[in-house]
Design an enzyme around this catalytic site. Structure first.
Site, PDB file in Angstrom:
ATOM      1  N   GLU A  40     -15.412   3.332   9.576  1.00  0.00           N
ATOM      2  CA  GLU A  40     -16.217   4.426  10.358  1.00  0.00           C
ATOM      3  C   GLU A  40     -15.841   5.969   9.753  1.00  0.00           C
ATOM      4  OE1 GLU A  40     -14.525   2.815  14.261  1.00  0.00           O
ATOM      5  OE2 GLU A  40     -13.625   4.734  14.369  1.00  0.00           O
ATOM      6  N   TYR A  49      -9.853 -10.652  10.077  1.00  0.00           N
ATOM      7  CA  TYR A  49      -9.968 -11.247   8.802  1.00  0.00           C
ATOM      8  C   TYR A  49     -10.167 -12.768   9.078  1.00  0.00           C
ATOM      9  CZ  TYR A  49      -8.622  -6.560   6.977  1.00  0.00           C
ATOM     10  OH  TYR A  49      -8.641  -5.445   6.784  1.00  0.00           O
ATOM     11  N   HIS A 101      -1.071   0.113   5.832  1.00  0.00           N
ATOM     12  CA  HIS A 101      -1.646   1.224   6.454  1.00  0.00           C
ATOM     13  C   HIS A 101      -0.844   2.482   6.762  1.00  0.00           C
ATOM     14  CE1 HIS A 101      -4.427  -2.086   8.365  1.00  0.00           C
ATOM     15  NE2 HIS A 101      -4.527  -2.108   7.192  1.00  0.00           N
ATOM     16  N   TYR A 111     -10.235   7.548  19.485  1.00  0.00           N
ATOM     17  CA  TYR A 111     -11.215   7.153  18.645  1.00  0.00           C
ATOM     18  C   TYR A 111     -10.928   5.382  18.736  1.00  0.00           C
ATOM     19  CZ  TYR A 111     -12.297  11.572  17.677  1.00  0.00           C
ATOM     20  OH  TYR A 111     -12.742  12.744  17.679  1.00  0.00           O
ATOM     21  N   GLN A 135       0.820  -1.205  -0.155  1.00  0.00           N
ATOM     22  CA  GLN A 135      -0.112   0.030   0.168  1.00  0.00           C
ATOM     23  C   GLN A 135       0.878   1.313  -0.270  1.00  0.00           C
ATOM     24  OE1 GLN A 135      -2.383  -0.762   3.494  1.00  0.00           O
ATOM     25  NE2 GLN A 135      -3.391  -2.464   2.652  1.00  0.00           N
TER      26      GLN A 135
END
Length: 367
Positions: A241, A262, A148, A251, A85
């Site tokens: 979210e 997963y 991430h 959070y 990523q």
């Protein structure tokens, strides 16, 4: 805030031809393909002259002119880790770009021993090259990970920046640790210092750049009309979210989540005192990326609606907001992984499709 049960509308038509036409609840969309054959485009900004500035995750920054012509890569980028990523991520024009030609870029920055992390730099855009390149943020600590990175950039009216990050895929324990920049939103000046008023600036045991924490992987961020920061983040298996992201708030990741491991398996609980509930969440996951509040002349009935790209389902998700609650959701099927959303001065909407041969799409009203 708790999720409200919503009426959800899914427009099932997808991009099959150019131009394509899709019916929505508030009129028809025309979708034109502006440019193709881009390598996983990730971030887009509209230049004052109407050209587009687009990043490709494999480490290239390009212009796309009004006719759809894609330029050669712009020179002057640093070494970038392109793996998983990671790569070249977001691009943002400075609020005074017309006079200073400054842009901000987020990317995966290499470290020692195959480590890397999210970084942000500013540079002056000078034709086909970047000048005065300066790193203003570097996420710490670095890890050997391909996952991430977060990487969305938002600038406030005063010029200060929000930088979103992620938990790097394997560093959940670091997210709740205020000595790290893992799983945080950072709030910095254009020179990379802690922005005035940061909640932990006087705490010697915390990173002064932190705005909020407890985040898994934020790939969408925008300001509402009052200047508040809204973000969305990827859950694990479910539990994506949306949050109004307030200074100093926690959070919850990985203590609370509406997702699961997963392949199945419980992660924490769904709520706990002192941890923020999402304003809205999705189960199953839509894999959100890119987000903004629509404010344009072309789609009058979409004013102040929140537009979110969906990677997993190839959709543009339109959310109607009332009193800081999502009261209606419409899913408009585009038919490709939507990585970013941007609005042109005329109110047209640009979408990036995150594919091996990705595209820039332009949405206009078809009546």
């Amino acid at each position: 805030m708790r999720k409200t049960v919503l009426a959800l509308t899914l427009c099932s038509a997808a991009v099959m031809a150019d131009p394509a036409f899709i019916a929505t609840q508030h009129g028809n969309l025309k979708i034109d393909t502006v440019a193709t054959d881009l390598a996983h485009p990730w971030g887009i900004s509209v230049l004052p002259d109407g050209q587009l500035l687009v990043t490709e995750r494999d480490g290239r920054l390009r212009y796309i002119d009004k006719s759809g012509k894609v330029s050669a890569p712009i020179s002057g980028l640093p070494e970038i880790v392109v793996a998983g990523q990671g790569g070249l991520l977001d691009v943002l024009l400075d609020k005074d770009f017309a006079s200073n030609q400054l842009i901000y870029l987020s990317y995966a920055e290499p470290g020692a021993d195959n480590t890397n992390s999210t970084a942000v730099a500013k540079a002056r855009l000078d034709g086909q090259s970047l000048k005065d390149f300066k790193v203003i943020f570097s996420q710490t600590p670095k890890f050997d990970s391909k996952y991430h990175f977060g990487g969305r950039l938002v600038q406030q009216a005063d010029g200060n920046l929000f930088v979103t990050t992620g938990d790097r895929g394997s560093q959940r324990e670091a997210v709740q640790n205020l000595t790290t920049l893992i799983g945080k939103v950072a709030h910095i000046t254009p020179d990379g210092n802690a922005a005035p008023g940061n909640p932990f600036a006087q705490d010697k045991t915390a990173q002064p750049l932190i705005w909020s924490y407890g985040h898994r992987n934020i790939q969408g961020a925008t300001l509402d009309k009052t200047g508040r920061l809204w973000t969305h983040e990827h859950g694990p298996q479910g539990g994506d979210e949306i949050n109004i992201t307030v200074a100093g708030k926690n959070y919850g990741w990985p203590i609370i989540t509406y997702g699961e491991e997963y392949g199945g398996g419980v992660i924490g609980v769904t709520k706990k005192p002192g941890l923020e509930q999402p304003l809205h969440y999705w189960v199953p996951s839509i894999a959100p990326s890119g987000m903004l509040f629509y404010q344009g002349a072309m789609f009058s009935k979409w004013q102040h609606n929140l537009l979110v790209g969906s990677l997993k389902f190839g959709q543009l998700v339109r959310l109607e907001i009332k009193d800081d609650k999502v009261v209606h959701e419409e899913r408009i099927r585009i038919g490709a992984r939507i990585r970013d959303v941007e609005v042109a001065p005329d109110g047209a909407i640009y979408l990036l499709t995150d594919e091996d041969k990705g595209a820039v799409l332009r949405l206009t009203s078809a009546g």
